[in-house]
Design a protein around this motif. Structure first.
Motif, PDB file in Angstrom:
ATOM      1  N   CYS A   1      -2.278  -3.834   4.731  1.00 39.06           N
ATOM      2  CA  CYS A   1      -2.362  -2.824   5.795  1.00 39.06           C
ATOM      3  C   CYS A   1      -0.994  -2.529   6.400  1.00 39.06           C
ATOM      4  CB  CYS A   1      -3.321  -3.323   6.875  1.00 39.06           C
ATOM      5  SG  CYS A   1      -3.451  -2.218   8.279  1.00 39.06           S
ATOM      6  N   ILE A   2      -0.712  -1.237   6.631  1.00 42.57           N
ATOM      7  CA  ILE A   2       0.554  -0.846   7.265  1.00 42.57           C
ATOM      8  C   ILE A   2       0.324  -0.336   8.687  1.00 42.57           C
ATOM      9  CG2 ILE A   2       1.773  -0.381   5.104  1.00 42.57           C
ATOM     10  CD1 ILE A   2       1.113   2.622   5.589  1.00 42.57           C
ATOM     11  N   GLY A   3      -0.908  -0.451   9.154  1.00 48.05           N
ATOM     12  CA  GLY A   3      -1.209  -0.095  10.548  1.00 48.05           C
ATOM     13  C   GLY A   3      -1.131   1.383  10.849  1.00 48.05           C
ATOM     14  N   CYS A   4      -1.380   2.230   9.862  1.00 50.11           N
ATOM     15  CA  CYS A   4      -1.239   3.676  10.084  1.00 50.11           C
ATOM     16  C   CYS A   4      -2.362   4.240  10.959  1.00 50.11           C
ATOM     17  CB  CYS A   4      -1.213   4.412   8.751  1.00 50.11           C
ATOM     18  SG  CYS A   4      -2.775   4.342   7.841  1.00 50.11           S
ATOM     19  N   GLY A   5      -3.498   3.554  10.988  1.00 49.45           N
ATOM     20  CA  GLY A   5      -4.620   4.010  11.814  1.00 49.45           C
ATOM     21  C   GLY A   5      -5.464   5.087  11.167  1.00 49.45           C
ATOM     22  N   GLY A   6      -5.191   5.417   9.923  1.00 52.38           N
ATOM     23  CA  GLY A   6      -5.954   6.460   9.228  1.00 52.38           C
ATOM     24  C   GLY A   6      -7.434   6.142   9.158  1.00 52.38           C
ATOM     25  N   CYS A   7      -7.752   4.879   8.917  1.00 57.74           N
ATOM     26  CA  CYS A   7      -9.163   4.468   8.805  1.00 57.74           C
ATOM     27  C   CYS A   7      -9.893   4.717  10.123  1.00 57.74           C
ATOM     28  CB  CYS A   7      -9.248   2.999   8.399  1.00 57.74           C
ATOM     29  SG  CYS A   7      -8.270   1.897   9.430  1.00 57.74           S
ATOM     30  N   ALA A   8      -9.231   4.410  11.238  1.00 54.64           N
ATOM     31  CA  ALA A   8      -9.862   4.592  12.547  1.00 54.64           C
ATOM     32  C   ALA A   8     -10.088   6.076  12.835  1.00 54.64           C
ATOM     33  CB  ALA A   8      -8.991   3.973  13.634  1.00 54.64           C
TER      34      ALA A   8
ATOM     35  N   CYS B   1      -7.468   5.091   3.066  1.00 51.06           N
ATOM     36  CA  CYS B   1      -6.419   4.069   3.232  1.00 51.06           C
ATOM     37  C   CYS B   1      -5.336   4.240   2.163  1.00 51.06           C
ATOM     38  CB  CYS B   1      -7.030   2.672   3.153  1.00 51.06           C
ATOM     39  SG  CYS B   1      -5.756   1.398   3.331  1.00 51.06           S
ATOM     40  N   PRO B   2      -4.100   4.522   2.575  1.00 49.59           N
ATOM     41  CA  PRO B   2      -3.042   4.776   1.585  1.00 49.59           C
ATOM     42  C   PRO B   2      -2.620   3.526   0.826  1.00 49.59           C
ATOM     43  CG  PRO B   2      -2.117   4.746   3.797  1.00 49.59           C
ATOM     44  CD  PRO B   2      -3.604   4.631   3.958  1.00 49.59           C
ATOM     45  N   GLU B   3      -2.924   2.362   1.390  1.00 48.76           N
ATOM     46  CA  GLU B   3      -2.495   1.103   0.766  1.00 48.76           C
ATOM     47  C   GLU B   3      -3.637   0.368   0.051  1.00 48.76           C
ATOM     48  OE1 GLU B   3       0.768   0.030   0.746  1.00 48.76           O
ATOM     49  OE2 GLU B   3       1.068   2.042   1.533  1.00 48.76           O
ATOM     50  N   GLU B   4      -4.785   0.977  -0.002  1.00 49.36           N
ATOM     51  CA  GLU B   4      -5.983   0.355  -0.598  1.00 49.36           C
ATOM     52  C   GLU B   4      -6.247  -1.020   0.012  1.00 49.36           C
ATOM     53  OE1 GLU B   4      -5.543   0.550  -4.833  1.00 49.36           O
ATOM     54  OE2 GLU B   4      -5.753   2.721  -4.837  1.00 49.36           O
ATOM     55  N   ALA B   5      -6.062  -1.070   1.332  1.00 47.51           N
ATOM     56  CA  ALA B   5      -6.259  -2.334   2.055  1.00 47.51           C
ATOM     57  C   ALA B   5      -7.731  -2.578   2.379  1.00 47.51           C
ATOM     58  CB  ALA B   5      -5.440  -2.315   3.345  1.00 47.51           C
ATOM     59  N   ILE B   6      -8.527  -1.521   2.288  1.00 42.09           N
ATOM     60  CA  ILE B   6      -9.955  -1.661   2.604  1.00 42.09           C
ATOM     61  C   ILE B   6     -10.761  -1.598   1.311  1.00 42.09           C
ATOM     62  CG2 ILE B   6     -11.921  -0.667   3.865  1.00 42.09           C
ATOM     63  CD1 ILE B   6      -9.966   0.366   5.929  1.00 42.09           C
ATOM     64  N   THR B   7     -11.626  -2.573   1.154  1.00 43.98           N
ATOM     65  CA  THR B   7     -12.477  -2.616  -0.036  1.00 43.98           C
ATOM     66  C   THR B   7     -13.933  -2.536   0.394  1.00 43.98           C
ATOM     67  OG1 THR B   7     -10.907  -4.304  -0.761  1.00 43.98           O
ATOM     68  CG2 THR B   7     -12.785  -3.920  -2.201  1.00 43.98           C
TER      69      THR B   7
HETATM   70  S1  SF4 Z   1      -5.911   3.178   6.702  1.00 34.40           S
HETATM   71 FE1  SF4 Z   1      -5.421   1.260   5.590  1.00 34.40          FE
HETATM   72  S2  SF4 Z   1      -3.242   0.952   6.007  1.00 34.40           S
HETATM   73 FE2  SF4 Z   1      -3.965   2.434   7.539  1.00 34.40          FE
HETATM   74  S3  SF4 Z   1      -4.556   1.152   9.328  1.00 34.40           S
HETATM   75 FE3  SF4 Z   1      -6.411   1.434   8.070  1.00 34.40          FE
HETATM   76  S4  SF4 Z   1      -6.451  -0.384   6.728  1.00 34.40           S
HETATM   77 FE4  SF4 Z   1      -4.386  -0.231   7.537  1.00 34.40          FE
END
Ligand code: SF4
Ligand code: SF4
Length: 149
Positions: free
Chosen positions: A44-51, A88-94
């Motif tokens: 995760c890079i903390g971009c907040g896109g998921c939120a 998620c741009p980093e594929e941090a969420i599965t």
């Molecule tokens: S979209 Fe992905 S990278 Fe961005 S905050 Fe959410 S989990 Fe982290």
């Protein structure tokens, strides 16, 4: 009347067993099933896109300090839409196949991910972690900014 009931009974007996043995035997979900989400805080890079895309607003992003961003997933409200994983741009969420999420403790459906955010030496604002910075093609040192900038 009796004849129709008899017919019905013959049809039912001929069909054999139509119910699944679950929960007494495991029941693997169908392909593409969207279950409970998982987060990899290392990616995760903390971009907040998921939120931003989470319709029931179950992802909360806070910055408790200059260098830390916290993502909290309150999955008891999750609708399993998988939009968070999609953006998620980093594929941090599965999206896992886990569907047995019934619980009497909402904490079981709470995920907390802490992300280290580097802060700019000039303006003090957070920017992405080294995970993303590592991918940048840095070609050279840009020099020390002039005083007063
Ligand atoms: S979209 Fe992905 S990278 Fe961005 S905050 Fe959410 S989990 Fe982290
Ligand atoms: S799957 Fe949908 S509802 Fe659940 S956390 Fe992700 S965006 Fe929100």
């Amino acid at each position: 009347m009796i004849l129709s009931k008899l017919k019905e009974a013959i049809i039912c007996l001929g069909a054999g067993r139509v119910t699944l043995p679950y929960p007494f035997a495991p029941h693997p979900p169908a392909e593409g099933f969207r279950g409970k989400v998982e987060v990899d805080s290392e990616k995760c890079i903390g971009c907040g896109g998921c939120a931003n895309v989470c319709t029931p607003r179950c992802i909360v992003v806070t910055d408790p300090s200059q260098d830390t961003r916290v993502l909290e997933f309150f999955l008891e409200r999750c609708t399993y839409c998988a939009r968070c994983a999609e953006v998620c741009p980093e594929e941090a969420i599965t999206v896992t196949e886990q569907f047995e999420t019934a619980t009497n403790d909402t904490q079981d459906m709470h995920i907390k991910a802490e992300v280290y955010m580097g802060s700019c030496q000039r303006c003090g604002r957070c920017f992405e972690t080294s995970t993303a910075l590592d991918k940048l093609m840095v070609t050279g040192f840009q020099g020390v900014p002039e005083s007063g900038e």
